[in-house]
Design an enzyme around this catalytic site. Structure first.
Site, short mmCIF file in Angstrom:
data_model
loop_
_atom_site.label_atom_id
_atom_site.label_comp_id
_atom_site.label_asym_id
_atom_site.label_seq_id
_atom_site.Cartn_x
_atom_site.Cartn_y
_atom_site.Cartn_z
N ASP A 130 0.86 -1.19 -0.08
CA ASP A 130 -0.13 0.13 -0.09
C ASP A 130 1.04 1.29 0.00
OD1 ASP A 130 -2.14 1.80 0.33
OD2 ASP A 130 -1.80 1.72 2.59
N GLU A 134 -8.03 17.70 7.41
CA GLU A 134 -8.88 18.77 7.89
C GLU A 134 -8.28 19.34 9.07
OE1 GLU A 134 -12.81 18.21 10.06
OE2 GLU A 134 -13.36 18.79 7.97
N ARG A 148 -1.39 16.32 -1.83
CA ARG A 148 -2.72 16.06 -2.28
C ARG A 148 -3.56 17.38 -2.14
NH1 ARG A 148 -3.84 10.94 1.84
NH2 ARG A 148 -6.07 11.62 1.54
N THR A 182 -2.14 1.29 -4.81
CA THR A 182 -2.66 2.71 -4.12
C THR A 182 -3.98 3.09 -4.88
OG1 THR A 182 -2.21 4.71 -3.49
CG2 THR A 182 -1.24 3.93 -5.48
N GLY A 183 -4.77 3.88 -3.92
CA GLY A 183 -5.99 4.62 -4.39
C GLY A 183 -5.66 5.99 -5.05
N ASP A 184 -4.31 6.57 -4.97
CA ASP A 184 -4.00 7.68 -5.51
C ASP A 184 -4.26 7.75 -7.01
OD1 ASP A 184 -3.63 8.94 -2.90
OD2 ASP A 184 -1.38 8.44 -3.12
N LYS A 198 -7.10 -4.71 -4.73
CA LYS A 198 -5.78 -5.20 -4.13
C LYS A 198 -5.45 -6.69 -3.79
CE LYS A 198 -5.10 -0.62 -1.71
NZ LYS A 198 -4.73 -0.02 -0.43
N ASP A 229 -1.43 -0.65 5.99
CA ASP A 229 -1.73 -0.25 7.51
C ASP A 229 -2.99 -0.06 7.85
OD1 ASP A 229 -1.59 3.36 7.55
OD2 ASP A 229 -1.71 2.05 5.57
N ASP A 266 -6.68 -2.55 3.75
CA ASP A 266 -5.51 -3.53 3.23
C ASP A 266 -5.65 -4.93 3.89
OD1 ASP A 266 -4.09 -1.33 1.87
OD2 ASP A 266 -3.34 -0.63 4.06
#
Length: 1190
Positions: free
Chosen positions: A426, A547, A651, A732-734, A847, A867, A871
């Protein structure tokens, strides 16, 4: 006493979506039917109607055994192993006349081995039981019959009990939230133990129960809950509350799950709905998938091979025994008259020789049972547990900042760590810290934020010109100076720019835009400030790290959020006109919260000038389309900045606002409230549509960029793994741009690497998607992916023979097609031939599917590392799952096989501990089979010289103690302490790891070689012993050798040989090895003296055999020396030849380290290059064979 209630904050009137409203849906109509039959009598657990239902208690047990089933269940576990069943059958048959030895001599070691394994199981289960006892005896306040809250143990809770839980306490069962310290029943819950997420979840009581504020208000409280039956779904709850003659729909927002924690709320009141094993967390507590290492699976095959050998040897013996027995009487003449074949039992009857041969076959199965190592399994388990302790105590894998050592959660897979071919990782929280820092921003088309991120450094280095990235060396120096000047680091804030820091933004040309930008960051959130009463410092509890970073950035740049009430948010604000700090309060009207579907968040506030403002922040993909038609001239500049930030691995979020007229707001609010109060099934869609109407015609302010930093040592670790021949995939989800640049920063991608990009982001596909023809899109997408995979293979083939390697990048949409049955083999073939693979925009399911594809498609060992809760599927699917115990909680670590605190520790876990454990276990098992074959075949050779009579060559107890006392401890010491090279050299020469990947040390040729060595050793021992002593005097008085002395001589030679073989095989001696090896030999002599001193009724053939017969004879000692040296000579010569002419990697390192340390590195590198060329040829041949077989 009830603590103070937090007055003012009634978020239920502000939050807009379904997380705060329960409405009657279709599921509520199923209440009372199958699956929805649970009835709970609130504050009345002794109600007769409820007692009849016999709900389970709140006592929880995670143990495998209890006092009643431990013995039968544990015995069942032990006898699932084929070898143990064999020894049990032999032990039972040993009570019959067929047995070649006494029953007690076979029962004793069996009981010892089984008992040791059961003891280990008992200790491990007791540890689990202690954790259960601790959890079951925690205390919580329960409302009793005297109308008071009394401390009660968790295990005594019953369904229907009314409980009070305080801040930072865990919920003892699944509770229905009645009220909290906030007036409207809001509470904050941390679900780290359930899903691994550290962001706080907001729960909300029903309005009808939120007014139950004081303890005395519960005296008359009685209600009935009808809800769903216990199930494992953490994300749904359907029920109905019957209270005061009314029905109220219940949802997940009123359910507080066991093992989640109360945060930022002084206390809550709740009713117990599910207890014990019926709680959702326990319903999810399934056993992890059973994983066995490749060595263990191959060991089963070796056991079957030895069983076949045992049957073959027994058959050969019984065949010749039958022939010999049949020939005892020929034409009425007795051939072996001294055996009285004319007057014998069925076991030796010449007239029934076939039956006698069958019985002899059974005797042979028992006699040669020593070919099967009885103590192998228990010895391996002991070794693996000790290896795990060393992993847990390794100081170089201890993370001091979080006080977290490495933790081997299972000992079954230690050796598998040394055979990993592919690592699937990940990104967020695994390669990065998952600790967001505000580092850059773009306001009104001007980029702010000095310094370089790690990704930008790699980007600038790759481009060869630092200025190309928009960063100069002076920026870097300035950033460094600022950080030194500040004197302290601020978590969440790593921003440096003298143009707007320290109040200097008021001098900027567009100061009003800067003021609005940071005002949006200070107001548009759901964070709660917490003031330290002693220091006055303000900290923030936010739902996400991003945030929190925005609120902290606003504070550091002059807009400090310090107070939140029900209707207002207050800031200490720097005024750009007067250049003074003033307090401003904003009336909070509505919060349109963030969701994955909306990808944005808005708040509607009214300032002191009665202006209505909508403040919004969100993803660029949804924000730019909502901008006003009169867009500012800096929109394109801002988009360029966002692209650059994404390339730098940051990001991004877009920040915008708009002013609302009073009429527009009232008209919208009326529509919005109507949608909110709707009880139809499409309520959420109505609310979403209403929100979408107001979030239009926005005015762009700028964009934010936060950094999720790479963990320390990640690039070096990935470099070292690549040098070890381990392929690293990142899933990854990026976004693709972010993932690619993170890949460069962490050395996964290199400048000289050719990129193969597979994506569906093409104009043709986009046009088809706009038309809405899903079938056409699917066909076109599948065809596009097929063509791109073929093109990728063409690029691969064109780069063969050159030093250029390839990196594959694929997005999630493309991956969903690539994983289809008709394409997965082509995709895998392409991917495994690339040096690196990055899968972007991947879902948790993808994944796990990618991990399964690699594991099954390559047949090699895969390791997944992550982590977060997303995952877990990947970790459980891989051969080895490694969890990072980091910011996202412990869900991944709890579901893993090994847990570490930082990604960089993976280098030491694999290259050091993995290599050592693989080598130790492989050598240990080979040695086990060697020593048992060497011993077992001496029995066979003896029987061939004794007319296959079934007579053992040794005393019963000699044979029983062989595996338990005389040879077991040295092999355990080997498995725990041996090292071919030091940890430093393991890390210095990572190619050494390839011995495990290619299974060199436990290949079939090597296993069979050890077995052949065992057979050869048995032949030398038997034939040299018998040839040297049978035809001459043994004692000084001229007496010749007898049966007892021959057995002792052979056994002595066996004990010496196998222990000295161990000494030759060991690379790293400690005093423990010396003690065990020479101590085992010494114990053999001590045993002979002690056992021989016992009455001959018990000691039989061992009576005084050493003291009176062997020890006084010089021939005994000389023969032992010569036979042992002769037996060890073939292996010694083989190893000398191998080390000189065909050395393994560790042989080269050992030799050069001793002979010429200064030439060590160059020589080893040359050797590695030769090995790599040979290995690449072997790999290609193996891959071609795999493809042909498919």
């Amino acid at each position: 006493m009830t603590g103070p209630r937090r007055k003012g904050i009634r978020f239920s009137r502000l939050y807009s979506f379904s997380c705060f409203k329960s409405s009657f849906r279709d599921q509520h109509g199923q209440i009372g039917q199958k699956g929805y039959s649970r009835v709970v009598y609130c504050n009345d657990p002794d109600n007769p109607d409820q007692l009849v239902l016999r709900y389970c208690s709140n006592y929880v047990s995670t143990t495998k055994y209890n006092a009643f089933n431990f013995i039968p269940k544990s015995l069942f576990e032990q006898f699932r192993r084929v070898a143990n069943i064999y020894f049990l059958v032999v032990a039972c048959v040993s009570f019959s006349p067929l047995a070649p030895y006494t029953a007690s001599s076979i029962l004793a070691p069996l009981i010892a081995v089984i008992g040791a394994t059961m003891a280990k199981e008992a200790v491990e289960d007791w540890r689990r039981r202690k954790q259960d006892i601790e959890a079951n005896n925690r205390k919580v306040q329960v409302y009793d019959r005297n109308h008071n809250f009394q401390d009660t143990r968790w295990k005594k809770l019953r369904v229907g009990d009314l409980v009070k839980v305080y801040k930072d306490e865990y919920f003892p069962a699944d509770l229905l939230l009645l009220s909290s310290s906030y007036e409207d029943g809001i509470c904050y819950v941390e679900t780290t133990n359930l899903d691994g997420e550290t962001n706080l979840k907001v729960k909300h009581a029903l309005d009808v129960t939120a007014s139950l504020q004081e303890e005395n208000s519960f005296q008359q409280f009685k209600a009935v809950i009808k809800c769903e039956d216990p199930n494992d779904d953490l994300y749904t709850f359907v029920g109905t509350l019957y209270y005061d003659g009314q029905q109220y729909a219940l949802s997940l927002q009123q359910l507080l799950l066991r093992d989640s924690k109360l945060r930022n709320t002084e206390y809550v009141y709740g009713v117990v709905v599910f207890t014990g094993h019926e709680t959702k967390v326990m319903q999810n507590a399934t056993d992890p998938p059973s994983k066995r290492s490749k060595i263990e699976r191959k060991m089963d095959k070796i056991i079957y091979l030895l069983f076949s050998m045992l049957i073959l040897v027994s058959f050969v013996g019984s065949f010749f025994f039958g022939i010999t027995t049949k020939n005892d009487i020929v034409d009425g003449k007795l051939k072996r008259w001294y055996l009285r074949p004319d007057d014998t039992t069925v076991f030796y009857d010449p007239k029934r020789s076939a039956l006698a041969a069958f019985f002899h076959f059974l005797t042979g199965l028992m006699l040669y049972g020593y070919l099967i190592p009885i103590s192998l399994y228990v010895s391996i388990e002991i070794v693996k547990v000790l290896q795990s302790i060393f992993i847990n105590q390794d100081q170089d894998m201890y993370y001091e900042e979080m006080d977290k050592p490495a933790h081997a959660r299972t000992s079954n897979l230690n050796e598998e760590l040394g055979q990993v071919d592919t690592v699937l990782s990940d990104k967020t929280g695994t390669l990065t810290c998952n600790s967001m820092d505000f580092v850059k921003c773009s306001i009104a088309g001007v980029a702010y934020g000095r310094g370089m991120t790690e990704v930008e450094r790699a980007l600038a280095k790759r481009k060869g010109d630092v200025s190309d990235s928009g960063i100069t060396s002076s920026d870097i120096q300035r950033s460094s100076d600022n950080s030194v000047a500040s004197g302290k680091s601020i978590k969440g804030f790593n921003f440096s720019d003298e143009r707007i820091m320290n109040g200097q933004w008021v001098n900027e040309p567009h100061a009003d835009m800067i003021q609005k930008f940071f005002r949006v960051l200070a107001l548009c959130h759901t964070a709660i400030p917490e003031v330290n009463q002693e220091t006055g410092e303000i900290t923030y509890e936010a739902e996400s790290p991003d945030e929190a970073a925005f609120v902290i950035a606003a504070r550091e740049l002059g807009f400090e959020f310090f107070e939140r009430t029900q209707t207002s948010i207050s800031l200490h604000e720097l005024d750009h006109t007067s250049d003074r700090k003033i307090d401003r309060s904003y009336t909070l009207l509505h919060i349109l919260e963030f969701s994955s579907a909306r990808k944005r968040m808005s708040v509607i506030v009214k300032n002191a000038d009665n202006q209505l403002l909508l403040l919004c922040k969100g993803a660029d993909s949804v924000m730019f389309e909502r901008l006003s038609e009169d867009v500012p001239d800096f929109v394109s500049t801002t988009m360029d900045h966002i692209k650059r930030y994404a390339e730098a691995g940051l990001r991004t979020l877009v920040v915008a606002y708009r002013e609302l007229s009073e009429e527009e707001f009232k008209s919208w609010e009326e529509e919005f409230l109507e949608a909110q109060t709707s009880v139809s099934a499409d309520r959420d869609a109505l609310v979403d549509a209403a929100a979408d109407k107001i979030e239009r015609d926005l005015i762009l302010l700028g964009a934010t960029a936060v950094e999720d930093k790479l963990q320390r040592g990640v690039p070096e670790c990935i470099d070292k793994l690549a040098n070890a021949g381990i392929k690293v995939w990142v899933i990854t989800g990026d976004k693709m741009e972010t993932a690619i640049n993170i890949g460069y920063a962490c050395s996964l991608l290199r400048e000289d690497m050719q990129q193969i990009v597979i994506t569906l982001d093409s104009p043709e596909i986009n046009d088809l998607e706009k038309k809405g023809d899903k079938e056409a899109v699917a066909r076109a997408s599948s065809a596009s992916i097929t063509n791109q995979i073929k093109e990728g293979k063409r690029q691969l083939s064109s780069s063969e023979g050159s030093s250029v390697s390839c990196g594959l990048i694929i997005d999630g949409k493309s991956l969903s097609f690539a994983l289809n049955k008709n394409l997965e083999n082509s995709f895998l073939d392409l991917a495994i031939n690339c040096a690196s693979v990055i899968c972007c925009r991947s879902t948790p399911k993808q994944k796990a599917l990618v991990t399964r594809l690699v594991k099954k498609g390559t047949g090699r060992t895969t390791l997944a590392i992550g982590d977060g809760a997303n995952d877990v599927g990947m970790l459980q699917e891989a051969d080895i799952g490694v969890g990072i115990s980091g910011v996202e909680g412990m869900q991944a670590a709890m579901s893993s096989d090994f847990a570490i605190a930082q990604f960089r520790f993976l280098e030491r876990l694999l290259l050091v501990h993995g290599h050592w454990c693989y080598r130790r276990i492989a050598l240990m098992i080979c040695y086990f089979f060697y020593k048992n074959i060497a011993f077992g075949f001496t029995l066979f050779w003896y029987e061939t010289h004794a007319s296959f009579s079934g007579q053992p060559a040794y005393n019963d107890w000699y044979m029983s103690f062989y595996n338990v006392f005389f040879t077991s401890l040295p092999v355990i010491a080997l498995g725990v302490f041996d090292q071919d090279v030091s940890a430093r050299l393991c890390l210095k020469y990572p190619m050494l790891y390839q011995e495990g990947v290619h299974d060199i040390l436990f290949s079939w040729p090597r296993i069979l070689g050890w077995m052949l060595n065992g057979v050869l050793s048995s032949m030398i021992i038997f034939f040299f012993t018998t040839s040297s002593v049978i035809h001459q005097a043994f004692r000084q008085d001229g007496q010749v050798l007898d049966f007892e002395v021959l057995g002792v001589m052979m056994y002595t030679c066996v004990v010496w040989t196998v222990n000295c073989q161990m000494a030759i095989s060991i690379n790293y001696f400690t005093w423990i090895q010396h003690f065990f090896i020479w101590g085992s030999i010494a114990f053999w002599y001590a045993f002979l003296v002690m056992y021989g001193a016992i009455s001959p009724i018990i000691s039989t053939t061992a009576y005084q055999v050493l003291v009176e017969a062997c020890a006084p004879s010089p021939f005994y000692w000389l023969a032992t020396l010569l036979i042992v040296v002769s037996t060890l000579l073939p292996y010694f010569m083989y190893r000398a030849f191998q080390t000189e002419f065909n050395p393994m990697i560790h042989d080269v390192i050992q030799r050069l380290r001793l002979e010429s340390p200064e030439e060590e590195e160059a020589s080893v590198e040359l050797f590695f290059q030769q090995k790599e060329r040979i290995g690449s040829v072997k790999d290609k041949l193996r891959e071609e064979e795999t493809l042909l077989s498919k």
